[in-house]
Structure formats: C-alpha cells, structure tokens
Motif scaffolding. Structure first.
Motif, PDB file in Angstrom:
ATOM      1  N   THR A 195       0.799  -1.228   0.000  1.00 35.55           N
ATOM      2  CA  THR A 195       0.000   0.000   0.000  1.00 35.55           C
ATOM      3  C   THR A 195       0.832   1.279   0.000  1.00 35.55           C
ATOM      4  N   GLY A 196       2.074   1.189   0.524  1.00 34.34           N
ATOM      5  CA  GLY A 196       2.911   2.379   0.609  1.00 34.34           C
ATOM      6  C   GLY A 196       2.719   3.177   1.882  1.00 34.34           C
ATOM      7  N   TYR A 197       1.934   2.668   2.810  1.00 35.10           N
ATOM      8  CA  TYR A 197       1.773   3.339   4.098  1.00 35.10           C
ATOM      9  C   TYR A 197       1.552   2.293   5.181  1.00 35.10           C
ATOM     10  N   SER A 198       1.668   2.718   6.438  1.00 34.46           N
ATOM     11  CA  SER A 198       1.447   1.805   7.555  1.00 34.46           C
ATOM     12  C   SER A 198       0.688   2.532   8.653  1.00 34.46           C
ATOM     13  N   ASN A 216      11.099   7.603  -0.196  1.00 32.28           N
ATOM     14  CA  ASN A 216      11.840   6.656  -1.030  1.00 32.28           C
ATOM     15  C   ASN A 216      12.982   7.383  -1.732  1.00 32.28           C
ATOM     16  N   ARG A 217      14.207   6.987  -1.413  1.00 36.62           N
ATOM     17  CA  ARG A 217      15.384   7.574  -2.053  1.00 36.62           C
ATOM     18  C   ARG A 217      16.108   6.487  -2.833  1.00 36.62           C
ATOM     19  N   ASN A 218      15.772   6.409  -4.119  1.00 37.08           N
ATOM     20  CA  ASN A 218      16.382   5.409  -5.000  1.00 37.08           C
ATOM     21  C   ASN A 218      16.191   3.991  -4.483  1.00 37.08           C
ATOM     22  N   GLY A 219      14.974   3.723  -4.008  1.00 32.69           N
ATOM     23  CA  GLY A 219      14.654   2.386  -3.538  1.00 32.69           C
ATOM     24  C   GLY A 219      15.040   2.103  -2.108  1.00 32.69           C
ATOM     25  N   GLU A 220      15.655   3.069  -1.444  1.00 33.06           N
ATOM     26  CA  GLU A 220      16.050   2.911  -0.049  1.00 33.06           C
ATOM     27  C   GLU A 220      15.254   3.882   0.823  1.00 33.06           C
ATOM     28  N   ALA A 224      10.876   8.624   7.219  1.00 33.20           N
ATOM     29  CA  ALA A 224       9.429   8.428   7.201  1.00 33.20           C
ATOM     30  C   ALA A 224       8.743   9.636   7.806  1.00 33.20           C
ATOM     31  N   ILE A 225       7.628  10.021   7.197  1.00 30.53           N
ATOM     32  CA  ILE A 225       6.777  11.081   7.733  1.00 30.53           C
ATOM     33  C   ILE A 225       5.613  10.400   8.440  1.00 30.53           C
ATOM     34  N   HIS A 226       5.335  10.871   9.629  1.00 32.46           N
ATOM     35  CA  HIS A 226       4.413  10.154  10.509  1.00 32.46           C
ATOM     36  C   HIS A 226       3.454  11.158  11.138  1.00 32.46           C
ATOM     37  N   CYS A 227       2.177  10.849  11.106  1.00 29.39           N
ATOM     38  CA  CYS A 227       1.156  11.688  11.736  1.00 29.39           C
ATOM     39  C   CYS A 227       0.460  10.870  12.811  1.00 29.39           C
ATOM     40  N   SER A 228       0.418  11.389  14.024  1.00 24.08           N
ATOM     41  CA  SER A 228      -0.287  10.696  15.101  1.00 24.08           C
ATOM     42  C   SER A 228      -1.487  11.524  15.542  1.00 24.08           C
ATOM     43  N   ARG A 248       1.838  11.406   1.597  1.00 26.58           N
ATOM     44  CA  ARG A 248       2.460  10.843   0.397  1.00 26.58           C
ATOM     45  C   ARG A 248       2.967  11.956  -0.524  1.00 26.58           C
ATOM     46  N   ASP A 249       2.199  13.037  -0.650  1.00 26.25           N
ATOM     47  CA  ASP A 249       2.632  14.158  -1.497  1.00 26.25           C
ATOM     48  C   ASP A 249       3.934  14.763  -0.976  1.00 26.25           C
ATOM     49  N   VAL A 250       4.023  14.931   0.346  1.00 26.94           N
ATOM     50  CA  VAL A 250       5.233  15.506   0.931  1.00 26.94           C
ATOM     51  C   VAL A 250       6.410  14.543   0.770  1.00 26.94           C
ATOM     52  N   ALA A 251       6.164  13.258   0.999  1.00 27.63           N
ATOM     53  CA  ALA A 251       7.233  12.261   0.848  1.00 27.63           C
ATOM     54  C   ALA A 251       7.767  12.243  -0.578  1.00 27.63           C
TER      55      ALA A 251
END
Length: 255
Positions: A195-198, A216-220, A224-228, A248-251
């Motif tokens: 899904t691309g998120y957790s 995602n930086r070249n597959g690595e 992570a950006i996290h909202c609680s 996702r937009d910011v990432a």
C-alpha cells in the motif's frame, strides 16, 4: 553502545573514546542523574575508569556535577551536538518547510524519523496542542518493528532483508496492545509494501492512531513522515482518506 567486534580489532579504533561514549549513553529519561557506582554498573567499566572519564567530560562541559550529591547529568552543551547533526542533515532541512505546512493544515502531530540500525530515531517533531513533553523531544529511539514508521521504511527493503529483520530485530512492549507477535508484524510490513503506508493503533500509547509514509530515495528508505492522532476522535478510514494523501505528497516532494 553496541560495538561491532571488527571495530575493536581495527588499529584506528580508539578504545578510550568508546568508553567515554558509553558513559554519555548511560543517561536516559529514567536515568537523568547518575553517580559513579551507577555509571560503573551501566557501562560495565570499573569505578576508577568511570571517575576519570566523568572528570574529563565534566571539565569539557558535557556533564554537569551536583556539588551536594556528586551525581552527574548531561549538560546543556550536549544539545550542540544535536544542533550540528540537524544542520548537516539535508533531508531534514528540505523536509522541514513542508512538515510545518502539513502540521498547520492538519492540526495534528507530525514527526520525521530515520532508520538507524534496528530502531527509528525522531529527527523532527512538530507537536499538536495535546502532545506530551516526551513526544516532543527529538532523538527519541524506538524499536522499528513496533512503529508504523519503522514498518513502512522496512517495507522498502528487499524481501529477504525484510524477513531477517522481522525474525531478528528487537521489539519492546509499550502498551497492552503493542504487537509482539512476529508473524503479525510480518503481515503489517508486507501490507505496507503493497500500500505504501502503515497504520499503528495503541502501539506506543493507548488511544493513539498513527499513519506513516516512507521517503523513497532510489529504492532505499531515506526516512518516514508520521502523523499521530487521537484514537477517540479519528478512525483508520479517516486517516487513510484525509491524511495519507497529504503525507504521500510531501514524501514524494522530498524523496
């Protein structure tokens, strides 16, 4: 401090510096002030070695010493080291303006974390009005497998590497609902890979929902950006609909 055996046999490895770092790393939230005997126990060093190291660190300005109790604590100068790291981290610098905008748009806690060994480390934290002091401090280290950020970053790794991490990386129980079953963690990591998120619920504290998206930086995993959010106010569905696309937009923008 976990020192790899190869480093100990390296002719350039400075053992005395490693011991000094052990002293500094002995301090923590529940061990803010320590005496020589306590430091000796925590570091595994003999008392005379600890005395020499603490004296040096105190004279250099990295440890404070209580004149009455003779106990040591980290000094304000320690914050300079964190400051130097943050200025050197180009990803955090480029992410911060967007994280601030995200915090203002959502009105909820926004964190940025990095994967360091088997843990995540919070390198930027923008709290909401209800955030506790502990949740505002950068540098906090948490086992990656217990967090949405750690799981979504691990999801970017190759399947074999993911499996080894799930089998071997340490976990820690924070609440009665912290996921400690490794098969369950595996399912969460594989879901994040798809899904691309957790999402994590009641993992680090009760009544907390958290959603994380990896940079995602070249597959690595660069971070992570996290909202609680409050689990009594938000639902998983609302998190997916209202928060996930923004994260996702910011990432994508900083990846």
């Amino acid at each position: 401090m976990d020192v790899k055996p190869a480093r100990r046999t390296d002719s350039h490895f400075v053992a005395s510096l490693e011991k000094a770092m052990r002293v500094l790393e002995a301090f923590g939230p529940e061990q803010a002030r320590l005496g020589l005997t306590e430091l000796s126990i925590e570091t595994g060093l003999d008392r005379s070695s600890v005395q020499r190291l603490t004296t040096t660190l105190h004279q250099l300005g990295y440890l404070d010493k209580d004149a009455t109790t003779k106990r040591f604590s980290p000094s304000i100068r320690m914050t300079e080291l964190a400051n130097r790291y943050l200025w050197s981290d180009d990803l955090v610098k480029s992410a911060m303006p967007r994280l601030i905008d995200l915090r203002q748009a959502l009105g909820e806690t926004i964190n940025f974390s990095r994967l360091d060994g088997t843990d995540i480390v919070y390198t930027a934290r923008l709290p909401s009005s209800r955030t506790s002091y502990a949740a505002m401090i950068i540098g906090r280290r948490v086992p990656a497998l217990n967090t949405s950020s750690g799981r979504v970053m691990l999801a970017l790794r190759e399947p074999g590497e993911r499996q080894r991490a799930i089998e071997e990386w340490p976990m820690q129980r924070f609440t009665s609902q912290t996921t400690m079953d490794r098969e369950a963690v595996k399912r969460l990591v594989e879901e994040a890979a798809e899904t691309g998120y957790s999402i994590a619920e009641n993992e680090l504290q009760m009544n907390e929902l958290a959603l994380a998206v990896a940079v995602n930086r070249n597959g690595e995993p660069g971070g992570a950006i996290h909202c609680s959010v409050s689990g009594t106010v938000w639902t998983r569905e609302r998190l997916r609909e209202d928060v996930m696309p923004r994260l996702r937009d910011v990432a994508n923008a900083i990846g």
